[in-house]
Scaffold this motif. Sequence first.
Motif, PDB file in Angstrom:
ATOM      1  N   THR B  27       0.822  -1.215   0.000  1.00 17.90           N
ATOM      2  CA  THR B  27       0.000   0.000   0.000  1.00 17.90           C
ATOM      3  C   THR B  27       0.858   1.266   0.000  1.00 17.90           C
ATOM      4  N   THR B  29       1.967   2.650   2.541  1.00 21.37           N
ATOM      5  CA  THR B  29       1.578   3.421   3.733  1.00 21.37           C
ATOM      6  C   THR B  29       1.909   2.602   4.972  1.00 21.37           C
ATOM      7  N   VAL B  91      -3.002   9.332   0.365  1.00 29.40           N
ATOM      8  CA  VAL B  91      -3.906   8.269  -0.081  1.00 29.40           C
ATOM      9  C   VAL B  91      -5.184   8.910  -0.590  1.00 29.40           C
ATOM     10  N   HIS B 119      -1.942   2.969  -4.066  1.00 30.61           N
ATOM     11  CA  HIS B 119      -2.072   2.594  -2.647  1.00 30.61           C
ATOM     12  C   HIS B 119      -3.102   1.492  -2.387  1.00 30.61           C
TER      13      HIS B 119
END
Lengths: 282, 282
Positions: B27, B29, B91, B119
Amino acid sequence: MTELETVDSWKSHGGTQGVYRHASRETGTDMLFSVFVPDHEPGTTLPVLWYLSGLTCTHANVTEKGEFRAACAERGIIFVAPDTSPRGEGVPDDSAGEWDFGLGAGFYVDASERPFSDHYRMASYVADELPELVSEHFPVDPERQSICGHSMGGHGALVMGLRHPGRYRSVSAFAPIVNPSQVPWGKKAFALYLGPDKSVWRKHDAVALIEDGARLDELLVDIGTDDPFLEEQLTPGRLEQACREKDISLRLRRQQGYDHSYYFISTFMADHVHWHADRLVK
Amino acid sequence: MTELETVDSWKSHGGTQGVYRHASRETGTDMLFSVFVPDHEPGTTLPVLWYLSGLTCTHANVTEKGEFRAACAERGIIFVAPDTSPRGEGVPDDSAGEWDFGLGAGFYVDASERPFSDHYRMASYVADELPELVSEHFPVDPERQSICGHSMGGHGALVMGLRHPGRYRSVSAFAPIVNPSQVPWGKKAFALYLGPDKSVWRKHDAVALIEDGARLDELLVDIGTDDPFLEEQLTPGRLEQACREKDISLRLRRQQGYDHSYYFISTFMADHVHWHADRLVK
């Protein structure tokens, strides 16, 4: 019949979990509380287990995280969770805005001191007003009540049991404040709610009540050994000593590695429900 | 070893409930997830049950309200709850800020469409990256995995099981979206994540996958008759029909009076844990 508003209602574990609102005569505010009623034969009444919550909580914490419904459904027990203080416009809070006094921290006493005495009447609310209301609206057998609580609510449960002999079939607590007049949370709250007279404080302090002759046949208390409030606020040894001296049967279980959270409470909730059920359900 | 940060950890039901953070390669993240590890003999490995959550949820909803720990502790099962989408700065979210797309609504697909493709890679995250990470850090037996989920996460569980034959010993769902390419939530999400080609959508749709030949030996699905999303979004009859046509053993239980909430899920969670345990624990 006193008016009661259903705020939310869900089917859960075969019964009904509801959240309700009413205008309280004691607190002079609207109050929320939750009730779980297990599936039962129409026309029958069920015993009730009161659960008093801790500092900062509302009815919602135990309702969502308490894991009591499976056991209450199995044993046929109504579970009621009141709020921990009056709330709303006009309700005075601690001027410092701290979480251990005022909103969410009513300590289950009737305040005698201004500006709190108008609204902070949680002792009469929990002992008298709410039971009457619940008996009107739910299939409760008022002869079969028990009480438990967590932290400040453990204090509340112990004190309710000690101050009202015969009213509750059984009393238990999770990580209770047992001697509030001797620990920081209690000293702050009692000074502001009850004033400076320490002889008044003793009437709202489980250890002092026991020392002064109040009795319970038996007590179940669970407390985590990793509870960060253990030594400074909860002081379970003082309850042990008072019960020993007054020959009260205390089952105090020091639960290895548990803290003060609902991860601790929910672990032992079913135990407490079954312990109360053994004393409530014939 | 991939780095893992312990955000929170509590003893609960004899084991450890933790919340963890890691930097996800899929992702791009930081991602949070929760793991419950029951008490177990040091050196042994345990089967794992994956739980995929529904729209708007994080790992926290089921962790707090799911009532899975008692059964997982009893049967010796690790329970892992991932988040439902990437989150954080950079995001992209649905421009309209709606709750059924974007943050909290990753739909367990790898997005092919801009701006989401960088993402929103929840399929690879849940199927590959997170299992690898969990196997590194927790005493998991990777040969014994099962999966369940709720609503959007029920869709995720079904699709994961159908797309990865042999990976999961068993698959179950609470109120799943079974045919996302034909219902409003799924059509919106698939159009934005996967683009206009409906043949791609079919690879992420349980009913379509079954129609196209994917198989599971058996399925357990609970769904409430008072679920407000039953007819428009969940359409359990389509799963019934597809399973009937392809001779897949589906145990679909229409639970009278239950809705879409955790009050429903928690009622049947122990059932699901035990059903999976019967297939995971020899």
